[in-house]
Design a protein around this motif. Structure first.
Motif, mmCIF file in Angstrom:
data_model
loop_
_atom_site.group_PDB
_atom_site.id
_atom_site.type_symbol
_atom_site.label_atom_id
_atom_site.label_comp_id
_atom_site.label_asym_id
_atom_site.label_seq_id
_atom_site.Cartn_x
_atom_site.Cartn_y
_atom_site.Cartn_z
ATOM 1 N N THR A 44 50.036 1.951 -18.637
ATOM 2 C CA THR A 44 50.679 2.093 -17.321
ATOM 3 C C THR A 44 49.339 2.416 -16.438
ATOM 4 N N GLY A 45 48.465 3.156 -16.845
ATOM 5 C CA GLY A 45 47.285 3.608 -16.012
ATOM 6 C C GLY A 45 46.541 2.178 -15.661
ATOM 7 N N VAL A 48 48.610 -0.153 -13.291
ATOM 8 C CA VAL A 48 48.500 0.359 -11.739
ATOM 9 C C VAL A 48 46.988 0.158 -11.272
ATOM 10 N N ALA A 345 48.182 16.683 -14.291
ATOM 11 C CA ALA A 345 47.156 15.814 -13.878
ATOM 12 C C ALA A 345 45.589 16.315 -14.364
ATOM 13 N N TRP A 349 43.974 13.216 -16.386
ATOM 14 C CA TRP A 349 42.912 12.587 -15.936
ATOM 15 C C TRP A 349 41.345 12.824 -16.907
ATOM 16 N N ARG A 381 41.478 14.229 -3.196
ATOM 17 C CA ARG A 381 42.360 13.183 -4.132
ATOM 18 C C ARG A 381 42.200 11.951 -3.487
ATOM 19 N N ASN A 383 44.316 9.443 -3.258
ATOM 20 C CA ASN A 383 45.440 9.074 -3.289
ATOM 21 C C ASN A 383 45.763 7.594 -3.398
ATOM 22 N N LEU A 385 44.689 5.635 -5.545
ATOM 23 C CA LEU A 385 44.666 5.516 -7.182
ATOM 24 C C LEU A 385 45.371 6.690 -7.967
ATOM 25 N N GLY A 386 46.308 7.071 -7.623
ATOM 26 C CA GLY A 386 47.145 7.951 -8.399
ATOM 27 C C GLY A 386 46.778 9.454 -8.219
#
Length: 908
Positions: A44-45, A48, A345, A349, A381, A383, A385-386
């Motif tokens: 999924t990562g 995305v 998170a 990561w 962050r 935002n 890229l997730g």
């Protein structure tokens, strides 16, 4: 994932150079998660990421002619993306082992994608431009100030005048005695950072030499072509292991002539001396997304100290993932806003980046903060890229003074700045003579512990533990005094100020106080407007005190703005309450003049000024609820047009008519008052009125009701709603009848309009005020304390202050119990005694109260003060009496110290 490949060994996310291959099976075997779940997360990562990178690159390229770009060196966006994905997720890479070197392993990964490196990292590596802008801003400040022998005439820097101040721009040529700064970009890769720095300074003129240090020949070759194209002859590309890079191999040793800058000490202005026979060092070292890729990061970080000039700056931007458990107990991190990364998170990561040996564990950043002093830090962050967490960190050498300074000299200097102690002035600390040292040692021995500042105590603890000092000690200015932002007394405010503007009439204060050059003033910060008004009168010192850190952040922002911004920008920020370029100004101009915590706060709240849909600064803070309430009521009762007419009418008579016929019936009626105005929640959250102050308002109304009526029923205590309604009408009716809002009452104008106008604004927002407050040294006498008044008073030398402005803070104290009254105790009495001790004989306390005859005035008289009421709404001339243009309080008092208290003299 890195912006470079310069270190001894590292991998890059989307391309691990140390793994034989990026086999999905091997990757998943290394993760401590359920295999099915991990596969889902991983793919999924990837999906995305590919989608977002594709979208980002497509958007970026659509504005360009791709036919011109699509050649062997610059493939199209699609080809770049495909090559990026192949190199990162599919292609097997060599490893540094028995058959090859670490450089070979790096080349295995970077050789095929060196030409598309920059095109495929723009979306991923956020914060690089912000880091460069912050570093450039700090360097410009040092050049302007001539710190460490930098800048000066004839060094390639042009100077211009702004409101009487000399400012430096990066242009021009010449030959002078002061040298230009040196920059070392550790892990510079393709040179993107260096070219991007041109947005903030003229790289070819500003820097003497720029060294790009990287271990990848392919990336270095791209960098060489870049700088050849740009024609920057002062940039040198060094392909070597960063641990082996030494400036003395490329720079001439310093013979002592470069230290000709200003060496007079301030809290962070004394940058130390360079030892003869050693290179002067680099004024700037940058690391962009490389620290997280270094297996041997300890030695890399240690080596930076030998590269850095005594006054130099290190700037780092990188990924991270950290829990608040790791850092909440530290006082040297430069602020903790947004630093905590949540459990899911954090683990996601870390696992994601660990697959390519990009380490997000906290030890790297922690060690960096331990080895150097923190100047500024940002936690943000990505935002796009997730919400990938990343940080920006600016630091300096651990010791903020010269290398020959002794620990007690440092803390004595800090103590003298934070208090009004005459025993160790900065001038004394600046002399390295034996007599100066003896005087300081004597001062250490003879001073009572309670006279020490909290900054002193903290410095002693950190130095004894070999820790860096808190970031306050590494700032360019000594305005803000250290405080522990994790204490409950500070965190109770939830990072929000109550007042966006001050409710004390500066015109009346000026007349009552008549400050002179010998005055030492203590005042509550509030929104800082009054502090700026006092500073315009050039007293010797102004101590601004507020328990709410955010109120002091607001004052710091105002001080920084006057220090560095031109009047039009100051007006937009504080006159109109909005500025579309606020974030850019904050980073590129204001940041060198803010403490680390204040900078973090305003960076996180930049939207206040930049949001096109927002209402700006004056619709923020706790007081916004009162302003919004008025807006809501006027809309509900269809009188918004009347409000507009009120502000446009040119005469006071017209204003009175509109107010009494249209607005007052809507705003001041029993229904609205009972439902909203008199509620505890509204009184505290919107108006900042504590319960003791409400009790004073009720008591005065009850007394007035009894004295004005002889009927038996009048002896019954009126309701709170009646008391609040009467107090509100007694506040507003006189103001609207005697003060023209549009031309002479900025306090109510900003509530109604949401901003000031050129015709009506506080005195600190005039062009003349800007000329005064932007002059060199205008804020040298300012100290900003984040603490209770009594805590600050207790650390002053006796007889220091000449004026104390405590606003309505005495109203907040509980009246003494009968037992406390009998024994002469109570918190209010204790504060009065501390005021007596800190003030000189003849010194004045200015206060305002919601009570006509506040109970504590008697306490002042009993503790050596003379009392004089200088303003009262019950003056015998009816309710149309205003004590000032705000008229928010029932009375105003001057308490003059008549004598020292005997027991305080003995204890001192």
């Amino acid at each position: 994932m890195g912006d470079n490949s310069a270190m001894a060994s590292h991998g890059g996310h989307m391309g691990n150079i140390s793994l034989p291959s990026l086999s999905v099976t091997r990757t998943l075997a290394d993760l401590n998660f359920n295999t099915t779940t991990t596969k889902s997360i991983f793919f999924t990562g990837v999906a995305v990421l590919v989608f977002l990178v594709t979208t980002s690159n497509y958007s970026r390229k659509t504005t360009k002619n791709e036919d011109d770009n699509e050649d062997e060196g610059n493939p199209s966006s699609l080809k770049s993306l495909l090559l990026f994905c192949y190199s990162c997720f599919i292609k097997p890479h060599a490893t540094a082992g028995t058959t090859g070197t670490q450089q070979d392993a790096l080349e295995s990964f970077y050789r095929s994608q060196a030409d598309i490196y920059d095109a495929t990292r723009g979306t991923l590596l956020k914060g690089r431009e912000d880091m460069l802008a912050l570093a450039a801003s700090q360097l410009r400040y040092k050049v302007e100030a001539g710190l460490g022998g930098l800048g000066g005439a004839g060094d390639g820097l042009e100077k211009r005048q702004r409101n009487g101040k000399t400012c430096v721009t990066v242009a021009g040529t010449g030959t002078g005695t002061r040298r230009k700064p040196i920059w070392v970009d550790v892990g510079g890769g393709t040179g993107w950072n260096i070219e991007a720095m041109a947005k903030f300074v003229n790289v070819s003129e500003f820097f003497k030499t720029v060294y790009l240090v990287d271990f990848s020949p392919s990336l270095c070759e791209v960098a060489r072509k870049r700088f050849a194209r740009l024609g920057w002859e002062n940039v040198r590309v060094i392909c070597t292991d960063a641990r082996k890079f030494r400036l003395e191999d490329y720079e001439d040793v310093d013979e002592g002539e470069s230290g000709s800058g200003d060496s007079s000490p301030s809290l962070s202005g004394w940058w130390g001396e360079t030892k003869p026979g050693r290179h002067a060092g680099a004024e700037l070292i940058t690391m962009s997304y490389s620290l997280s890729m270094m297996p041997d990061y300890f030695s890399i970080i240690d080596s930076l100290e030998s590269l850095l000039a005594p006054h130099g700056l290190i700037a780092v931007v990188d990924f991270y993932a950290q829990s608040k458990v790791d850092f909440t107990f530290r006082n040297y991190t430069g602020g903790l806003m947004n630093r905590h990364v949540g459990y899911f998170a954090r683990n996601f990561w870390r696992s994601w980046f660990d697959a390519d040996r990009v380490s997000l564990e906290p030890a790297r950043r922690d060690y960096l903060e331990y080895r150097f002093g923190t100047v500024l830090t940002v936690n943000a962050r990505n935002n796009t890229l997730g919400a990938i967490p990343y940080y920006i960190w600016l630091g300096c050498l651990k010791k903020p003074f010269s290398t020959s300074s002794l620990p007690h000299e440092i803390v004595e200097h800090i103590d003298a700045i934070a208090t009004e102690s005459p025993r160790s002035s900065p001038r004394l600390v600046g002399k390295h003579s034996s007599s100066a040292t003896n005087a300081l040692a004597f001062a250490v021995g003879r001073t009572a512990p309670e006279m020490r500042s909290k900054a002193f105590n903290t410095a002693i603890e950190n130095i004894s533990a070999n820790l860096p000092l808190p970031s306050f000690f590494y700032q360019n200015h000594h305005w803000r005094i250290y405080y522990d932002d994790q204490l409950p007394k500070h965190t109770q405010f939830n990072d929000e100020y109550i007042y966006a503007f001050t409710w004390e009439d500066s015109r009346v204060d000026r007349e009552l106080l008549n400050l002179g050059p010998d005055d030492v003033v203590l005042a509550i910060t509030s929104a800082g407007d009054n502090i700026l008004s006092y500073l315009m009168q050039s007293p010797a010192r102004v101590h601004a005190i507020d328990l709410n850190p955010a109120q002091n952040h607001l004052l710091e922002l105002k001080v920084a703005s006057f220090t560095t911004l031109d009047y039009p920008d100051v007006w937009k920020i504080f006159g109109e309450g909005k500025h579309p370029d606020f974030r850019s100004l904050l980073i590129s101009k204001l940041s060198p003049h803010l403490s680390g915590r204040a900078f973090q706060y305003w960076l996180s709240n930049a939207h206040i000024f930049t949001d096109p849909a927002g209402r700006g600064l004056y619709d923020t803070g706790g007081s916004r609820y009162a302003i919004r309430f008025f807006r809501w009521i006027s809309t509900l009762f269809f009188c918004r047009s009347a409000v507009r007419r009120l502000l446009s009418t040119p005469t006071l008579e017209g204003q009175r008519s509109i107010y009494h016929t249209k607005i007052r019936p809507c705003l001041l009626n029993r229904f609205v008052n009972g439902l909203v105005l008199s509620s505890d929640a509204f009184l505290w959250s919107a108006l900042g009125v504590p319960k003791n102050q409400v009790a004073m308002i009720e008591a005065d109304y009850h007394r007035r009701s009894i004295s004005s009526s002889t009927t038996p029923s009048s002896k019954e205590k009126p309701s709170r709603a009646e008391a609040i309604l009467h107090y509100t009408t007694s506040t507003l009716d006189p103001v609207l009848s005697t003060s023209h809002l549009a031309s002479d009452n900025p306090y109510y104008l900003v509530c109604v309009l949401g901003q000031y106008t050129r015709q009506c604004h506080p005195d600190y927002l005039s062009p003349a005020a800007h000329s005064i407050l932007s002059a060199p040294g205008a804020f040298d006498g300012l100290r900003i304390h984040t603490d209770e008044i009594q805590e600050v008073l207790a650390r002053f030398q006796p007889g220091t202050l000449t004026v104390a402005v405590v606003m309505d803070s005495m109203d907040w104290f509980d009246p003494p119990s009968p037992e406390e009254e009998k024994e002469g105790r109570g918190k209010a009495r204790e504060q009065v005694r501390r005021l007596n001790r800190a003030l000189k004989v003849g010194g004045k306390v200015l206060l305002r109260s919601a009570g006509v005859e506040p109970w504590y005035v008697r306490v002042f008289v009993e503790e050596g003060f003379g009392a004089r009421r200088v303003g009262c709404r019950e003056s015998g001339r009816g309710d149309q009496e205003c004590i000032d243009r705000v008229n928010m309080y029932a009375s105003c008092w001057i308490l003059e110290k008549m004598e020292d208290l005997e027991e305080l003299v003995d204890s001192a």
